[in-house]
Design a protein around this motif. Structure first.
Motif, PDB file in Angstrom:
ATOM      1  N   ASP A 223      24.280  -5.302 -29.772  1.00 37.41           N
ATOM      2  CA  ASP A 223      23.553  -4.409 -30.661  1.00 37.41           C
ATOM      3  C   ASP A 223      22.056  -4.614 -30.455  1.00 37.41           C
ATOM      4  OD1 ASP A 223      22.544  -2.876 -32.686  1.00 37.41           O
ATOM      5  OD2 ASP A 223      23.754  -3.779 -34.272  1.00 37.41           O
ATOM      6  N   SER A 224      21.358  -3.571 -30.010  1.00 37.16           N
ATOM      7  CA  SER A 224      19.918  -3.692 -29.751  1.00 37.16           C
ATOM      8  C   SER A 224      19.117  -3.910 -31.033  1.00 37.16           C
ATOM      9  CB  SER A 224      19.405  -2.434 -29.031  1.00 37.16           C
ATOM     10  OG  SER A 224      19.637  -1.277 -29.806  1.00 37.16           O
ATOM     11  N   SER A 225      19.752  -3.769 -32.208  1.00 33.63           N
ATOM     12  CA  SER A 225      19.043  -4.017 -33.462  1.00 33.63           C
ATOM     13  C   SER A 225      18.715  -5.494 -33.634  1.00 33.63           C
ATOM     14  CB  SER A 225      19.871  -3.534 -34.661  1.00 33.63           C
ATOM     15  OG  SER A 225      21.064  -4.294 -34.801  1.00 33.63           O
ATOM     16  N   LEU A 226      19.259  -6.346 -32.754  1.00 34.06           N
ATOM     17  CA  LEU A 226      18.892  -7.759 -32.799  1.00 34.06           C
ATOM     18  C   LEU A 226      17.380  -7.926 -32.730  1.00 34.06           C
ATOM     19  CD1 LEU A 226      21.460  -9.434 -30.344  1.00 34.06           C
ATOM     20  CD2 LEU A 226      21.338  -9.752 -32.819  1.00 34.06           C
ATOM     21  N   ILE A 227      16.733  -7.033 -31.977  1.00 36.29           N
ATOM     22  CA  ILE A 227      15.288  -7.151 -31.774  1.00 36.29           C
ATOM     23  C   ILE A 227      14.538  -6.985 -33.083  1.00 36.29           C
ATOM     24  CG2 ILE A 227      13.298  -6.150 -30.576  1.00 36.29           C
ATOM     25  CD1 ILE A 227      15.185  -5.316 -28.348  1.00 36.29           C
ATOM     26  N   THR A 228      15.025  -6.109 -33.947  1.00 33.19           N
ATOM     27  CA  THR A 228      14.293  -5.797 -35.177  1.00 33.19           C
ATOM     28  C   THR A 228      14.902  -6.452 -36.417  1.00 33.19           C
ATOM     29  OG1 THR A 228      15.604  -3.764 -35.419  1.00 33.19           O
ATOM     30  CG2 THR A 228      13.495  -3.585 -34.269  1.00 33.19           C
ATOM     31  N   SER A 229      16.180  -6.803 -36.376  1.00 29.25           N
ATOM     32  CA  SER A 229      16.840  -7.301 -37.582  1.00 29.25           C
ATOM     33  C   SER A 229      16.660  -8.801 -37.795  1.00 29.25           C
ATOM     34  CB  SER A 229      18.340  -6.979 -37.534  1.00 29.25           C
ATOM     35  OG  SER A 229      18.970  -7.640 -36.441  1.00 29.25           O
ATOM     36  N   LEU A 230      16.304  -9.532 -36.745  1.00 27.08           N
ATOM     37  CA  LEU A 230      16.150 -10.977 -36.858  1.00 27.08           C
ATOM     38  C   LEU A 230      14.697 -11.385 -36.681  1.00 27.08           C
ATOM     39  CD1 LEU A 230      19.153 -12.205 -34.639  1.00 27.08           C
ATOM     40  CD2 LEU A 230      19.092 -12.015 -37.135  1.00 27.08           C
ATOM     41  N   SER A 231      14.326 -12.473 -37.326  1.00 24.65           N
ATOM     42  CA  SER A 231      13.011 -13.050 -37.036  1.00 24.65           C
ATOM     43  C   SER A 231      13.039 -13.547 -35.607  1.00 24.65           C
ATOM     44  CB  SER A 231      12.711 -14.200 -38.001  1.00 24.65           C
ATOM     45  OG  SER A 231      13.559 -15.311 -37.722  1.00 24.65           O
ATOM     46  N   LYS A 232      11.870 -13.774 -35.043  1.00 22.84           N
ATOM     47  CA  LYS A 232      11.813 -14.225 -33.656  1.00 22.84           C
ATOM     48  C   LYS A 232      12.460 -15.613 -33.502  1.00 22.84           C
ATOM     49  CE  LYS A 232       9.792 -10.620 -31.947  1.00 22.84           C
ATOM     50  NZ  LYS A 232       9.867  -9.772 -33.138  1.00 22.84           N
ATOM     51  N   LYS A 233      12.317 -16.458 -34.496  1.00 19.58           N
ATOM     52  CA  LYS A 233      12.963 -17.771 -34.432  1.00 19.58           C
ATOM     53  C   LYS A 233      14.474 -17.627 -34.478  1.00 19.58           C
ATOM     54  CE  LYS A 233      13.254 -22.296 -36.689  1.00 19.58           C
ATOM     55  NZ  LYS A 233      12.757 -23.149 -37.792  1.00 19.58           N
ATOM     56  N   ASP A 234      14.974 -16.790 -35.394  1.00 11.63           N
ATOM     57  CA  ASP A 234      16.422 -16.577 -35.484  1.00 11.63           C
ATOM     58  C   ASP A 234      16.961 -15.920 -34.224  1.00 11.63           C
ATOM     59  OD1 ASP A 234      16.516 -17.735 -37.965  1.00 11.63           O
ATOM     60  OD2 ASP A 234      16.495 -15.846 -39.073  1.00 11.63           O
ATOM     61  N   LEU A 235      16.202 -15.000 -33.654  1.00 18.24           N
ATOM     62  CA  LEU A 235      16.624 -14.355 -32.409  1.00 18.24           C
ATOM     63  C   LEU A 235      16.703 -15.375 -31.285  1.00 18.24           C
ATOM     64  CD1 LEU A 235      17.276 -11.875 -30.675  1.00 18.24           C
ATOM     65  CD2 LEU A 235      14.800 -11.489 -30.433  1.00 18.24           C
ATOM     66  N   TYR A 236      15.714 -16.262 -31.231  1.00 22.33           N
ATOM     67  CA  TYR A 236      15.704 -17.301 -30.190  1.00 22.33           C
ATOM     68  C   TYR A 236      16.988 -18.125 -30.242  1.00 22.33           C
ATOM     69  CZ  TYR A 236      14.205 -21.442 -27.574  1.00 22.33           C
ATOM     70  OH  TYR A 236      14.132 -22.478 -26.679  1.00 22.33           O
ATOM     71  N   PHE A 237      17.327 -18.616 -31.419  1.00 21.55           N
ATOM     72  CA  PHE A 237      18.510 -19.477 -31.522  1.00 21.55           C
ATOM     73  C   PHE A 237      19.806 -18.672 -31.420  1.00 21.55           C
ATOM     74  CE2 PHE A 237      15.360 -22.455 -33.294  1.00 21.55           C
ATOM     75  CZ  PHE A 237      15.657 -23.552 -32.480  1.00 21.55           C
ATOM     76  N   HIS A 238      19.753 -17.406 -31.792  1.00 18.68           N
ATOM     77  CA  HIS A 238      20.925 -16.551 -31.577  1.00 18.68           C
ATOM     78  C   HIS A 238      21.224 -16.445 -30.084  1.00 18.68           C
ATOM     79  CE1 HIS A 238      23.772 -13.243 -32.403  1.00 18.68           C
ATOM     80  NE2 HIS A 238      23.306 -12.731 -31.268  1.00 18.68           N
ATOM     81  N   LEU A 239      20.186 -16.262 -29.283  1.00 15.29           N
ATOM     82  CA  LEU A 239      20.371 -16.148 -27.834  1.00 15.29           C
ATOM     83  C   LEU A 239      20.744 -17.490 -27.209  1.00 15.29           C
ATOM     84  CD1 LEU A 239      17.405 -13.760 -26.920  1.00 15.29           C
ATOM     85  CD2 LEU A 239      19.843 -13.196 -27.026  1.00 15.29           C
ATOM     86  N   CYS A 240      20.390 -18.585 -27.865  1.00 14.61           N
ATOM     87  CA  CYS A 240      20.795 -19.899 -27.357  1.00 14.61           C
ATOM     88  C   CYS A 240      22.290 -20.119 -27.521  1.00 14.61           C
ATOM     89  CB  CYS A 240      20.045 -21.014 -28.083  1.00 14.61           C
ATOM     90  SG  CYS A 240      18.291 -21.134 -27.678  1.00 14.61           S
ATOM     91  N   HIS A 241      22.839 -19.659 -28.623  1.00 16.19           N
ATOM     92  CA  HIS A 241      24.221 -19.991 -28.969  1.00 16.19           C
ATOM     93  C   HIS A 241      25.187 -18.817 -28.862  1.00 16.19           C
ATOM     94  CE1 HIS A 241      22.694 -23.845 -30.257  1.00 16.19           C
ATOM     95  NE2 HIS A 241      21.856 -23.264 -31.110  1.00 16.19           N
ATOM     96  N   ASN A 242      24.675 -17.640 -28.570  1.00 14.91           N
ATOM     97  CA  ASN A 242      25.540 -16.458 -28.459  1.00 14.91           C
ATOM     98  C   ASN A 242      25.143 -15.655 -27.222  1.00 14.91           C
ATOM     99  OD1 ASN A 242      26.952 -16.420 -31.331  1.00 14.91           O
ATOM    100  ND2 ASN A 242      24.778 -16.841 -31.665  1.00 14.91           N
ATOM    101  N   PRO A 243      25.665 -16.024 -26.057  1.00 13.25           N
ATOM    102  CA  PRO A 243      25.322 -15.286 -24.832  1.00 13.25           C
ATOM    103  C   PRO A 243      25.641 -13.799 -24.982  1.00 13.25           C
ATOM    104  CG  PRO A 243      26.524 -17.290 -24.303  1.00 13.25           C
ATOM    105  CD  PRO A 243      26.613 -17.137 -25.790  1.00 13.25           C
ATOM    106  N   ILE A 244      24.742 -12.958 -24.476  1.00 13.85           N
ATOM    107  CA  ILE A 244      24.976 -11.513 -24.520  1.00 13.85           C
ATOM    108  C   ILE A 244      25.420 -11.029 -23.140  1.00 13.85           C
ATOM    109  CG2 ILE A 244      23.350 -11.139 -26.415  1.00 13.85           C
ATOM    110  CD1 ILE A 244      21.306 -10.157 -24.386  1.00 13.85           C
ATOM    111  N   ILE A 245      26.244 -10.001 -23.137  1.00 18.12           N
ATOM    112  CA  ILE A 245      26.797  -9.466 -21.894  1.00 18.12           C
ATOM    113  C   ILE A 245      25.871  -8.380 -21.362  1.00 18.12           C
ATOM    114  CG2 ILE A 245      28.808  -8.416 -20.804  1.00 18.12           C
ATOM    115  CD1 ILE A 245      29.244 -11.231 -21.935  1.00 18.12           C
ATOM    116  N   ILE A 246      25.516  -8.474 -20.079  1.00 18.62           N
ATOM    117  CA  ILE A 246      24.591  -7.532 -19.455  1.00 18.62           C
ATOM    118  C   ILE A 246      25.184  -7.016 -18.147  1.00 18.62           C
ATOM    119  CG2 ILE A 246      22.572  -8.628 -20.502  1.00 18.62           C
ATOM    120  CD1 ILE A 246      22.029 -10.030 -17.834  1.00 18.62           C
TER     121      ILE A 246
END
Length: 262
Positions: A62-85
């Protein structure tokens, strides 16, 4: 002199953004002022890759990750939840301590000799895989698997390790008798160090593979220092052409590239 009085919060945030994610987390417990500065979007924006918006926008997440999370929360989300590209052929994540990029080339993105012959390889699904499909060795007499990734998408000045992410089916044979040869090199060169890897070693052999804690094993294939990116193509290969017995039962989720600890 109290630095939190002498300097505005924005200035403190800018200073913290020049450190590391680990330092920012440590500084956040110093005081309320430091916590506000260390948790700010302006600080954590600098820890994210410069192209993170493009990567997320081109993923199946979901591209809303960019706007729905703080930058810190987004950082750790990407650390622990790999996204498929890349249309489901690769995954992207961040290494928690450094923020450097991690990629895994999934089964669909691998170059597998004989994969179009169903009696040698089959694509199947497993619930513990991050990808919709994994590759399973049905029966092969020789083995040739490659992952190819552009060096320009990797983090700069990073020493990457390449890892085969795999497991075995209950019924397996052949791999305990024959090692495979791994190489990690730039396409067009011949400077890749060859490693002999026993994926299924017998009891009296050293076990080089490690449990990842996610239902999979991994074994290091080699490493590569990405100095300045460039337009090279990094090749991570596994070869075995001299087998005199059939090999079966190996299941490959993918080949992962991630920064090694300094």
């Amino acid at each position: 002199m109290d630095i939190t009085i002498a300097l505005p919060a924005e200035c403190i945030s800018n200073i913290i953004s020049l450190t590391t994610p680990r330092d920012a987390c440590r500084l956040s417990v110093v005081s309320r002022v430091f916590r506000s500065a260390a948790d700010s979007d302006s600080a954590w924006e600098n820890f994210l890759p410069s192209d993170y918006k493009q990567i997320i926008s081109n993923s199946v997440s979901d591209s809303s990750l960019i706007t729905s999370l703080s930058k810190k929360d987004l950082y750790f989300h990407l650390c622990h939840n790999p996204i498929i590209i890349n249309n489901g052929t690769m995954s992207f994540a961040l290494e928690p301590e450094s923020g450097k990029k991690c990629y895994m080339v999934g089964a669909r993105g691998l170059s597998i000799a004989g994969a179009d012959e169903p009696y040698t390889w089959i694509l199947t699904s497993l619930p513990e895989s991050r990808f919709p499909e994994v590759a399973k060795v049905n029966s092969v007499w020789w083995f040739n698997v490659k992952a190819m990734i552009e060096t320009k998408i990797l983090s700069l000045r990073a020493n990457y390790g390449a890892y085969l992410v795999f497991k075995f089916a209950e019924s397996r044979s052949g791999f305990e008798r024959r090692p495979v040869i791994s190489r990690v090199y730039i396409e067009g060169s011949d400077n890749g160090l060859r490693r002999s890897l026993s994926l299924d070693p017998s009891r009296n052999m050293a076990r080089l593979s490690q449990d990842r804690g996610d239902g999979w094993m991994e074994i290091e294939m080699g490493e590569f220092f990405n100095e300045n990116g460039g337009d090279g193509m990094l090749v991570c290969s596994l070869l075995e052409f001299d087998s005199y017995i059939a090999m079966r039962g190996l299941i490959i989720q993918g080949i992962e590239l991630r920064p090694k600890s300094d």
